[in-house]
Design a protein around this motif. Structure first.
Motif, PDB file in Angstrom:
ATOM      1  N   UNK A  87       0.853  -1.189   0.000  1.00  0.00           N
ATOM      2  CA  UNK A  87       0.000   0.000   0.000  1.00  0.00           C
ATOM      3  C   UNK A  87       0.888   1.238   0.000  1.00  0.00           C
ATOM      4  N   UNK A  88       0.317   2.332  -0.487  1.00  0.00           N
ATOM      5  CA  UNK A  88       1.109   3.532  -0.765  1.00  0.00           C
ATOM      6  C   UNK A  88       0.281   4.744  -0.410  1.00  0.00           C
ATOM      7  N   UNK A  89       0.850   5.634   0.380  1.00  0.00           N
ATOM      8  CA  UNK A  89       0.132   6.844   0.770  1.00  0.00           C
ATOM      9  C   UNK A  89       1.128   7.960   0.970  1.00  0.00           C
ATOM     10  N   UNK A 142       3.199   2.437   2.736  1.00  0.00           N
ATOM     11  CA  UNK A 142       2.567   2.417   4.047  1.00  0.00           C
ATOM     12  C   UNK A 142       2.684   1.038   4.692  1.00  0.00           C
TER      13      UNK A 142
END
Lengths: 113, 113
Positions: free
Chosen positions: B48-50, B55
């Protein structure tokens, strides 16, 4: 069973009948989501139920959540041939941040005309 | 209705080659994800990427994998040196809010020979 396990693995019913699929999970969750996947295609989001909700409806879909039993069910009423697909539950565990979903192996639903 | 798009839809590559899978998430989404589904198996979370950084990542997401959001619209997954076992369908997903519905793209089917 593992996180997000559905049963039955396969279900074949006649058009017009109701289809019920169950999902069990192990950890605490923020929410549980149900998805549909037609053979070899993408995942279509059906419904999200939060951990503080017990039941949710969307059209012909009814989802229940029992956090004490760590289980959920998806009911499709008045099934149609177009409902033939695989159905997956996916849990969003309470880890914080952008949590990845944990999917079950799915229930393959066949609606016979 | 806005959709997540992925390119290419299919990719065939030789073992050891680098591949880049591309995704254009829904424009107002902030959280981005990659998943994979090996044929006949369940969907597995990769990363996941934020806020322009990873993330969360799973055990699958080893040093051979990397993600990038090179501009304001694209989200890419790179596999540096593909292995036979990387053959799978790769799904990109996005959500507008942490812990909310994740919307999936149609997937890229990767075949490593």
């Amino acid at each position: 069973s593992q996180q997000g396990e559905e049963d039955p693995q396969a279900l074949s019913i006649q058009e017009g009948e109701n289809a019920t699929m169950n999902c069990s999970y192990k950890t605490s969750i923020n929410n549980l989501q149900w998805y549909r996947q037609n053979s070899g295609r993408g995942l279509v989001h059906l419904i999200l139920i939060r951990s503080n909700e017990r039941e949710k409806h969307s059209g012909r879909l009814r989802v229940t959540l029992d956090t004490s039993k760590k289980s959920s069910s998806l009911l499709i009423t008045a099934s149609r041939a177009a409902d033939t697909a695989s159905y997956f539950c996916a849990t969003d565990a309470k880890r914080g941040g952008a949590d990845g979903l944990t999917f079950g192996k799915g229930t393959h639903l066949i609606i016979q005309p | 209705e806005p959709e997540v798009t992925q390119t290419p839809s299919h990719q065939v590559t030789q073992m050891g080659q680098e591949v880049i899978l591309r995704c254009v998430p829904i424009s107002n989404h902030l959280y981005f994800y990659w998943y994979r589904q090996i044929l006949g198996q369940k969907v597995e979370f990769l990363v996941s990427f934020y806020n322009n950084e990873i993330s969360e990542k799973s055990e699958i997401f080893d040093d051979q994998f990397s993600v990038e959001r090179p501009d304001g619209s694209n989200f890419t997954l790179k596999i540096r040196s593909t292995k036979l076992e990387d053959s799978a369908m790769y799904f990109c997903a996005g959500s507008g809010v942490e812990g909310e519905t994740q919307y999936f793209g149609p997937g890229t089917r990767l075949l490593v020979l």
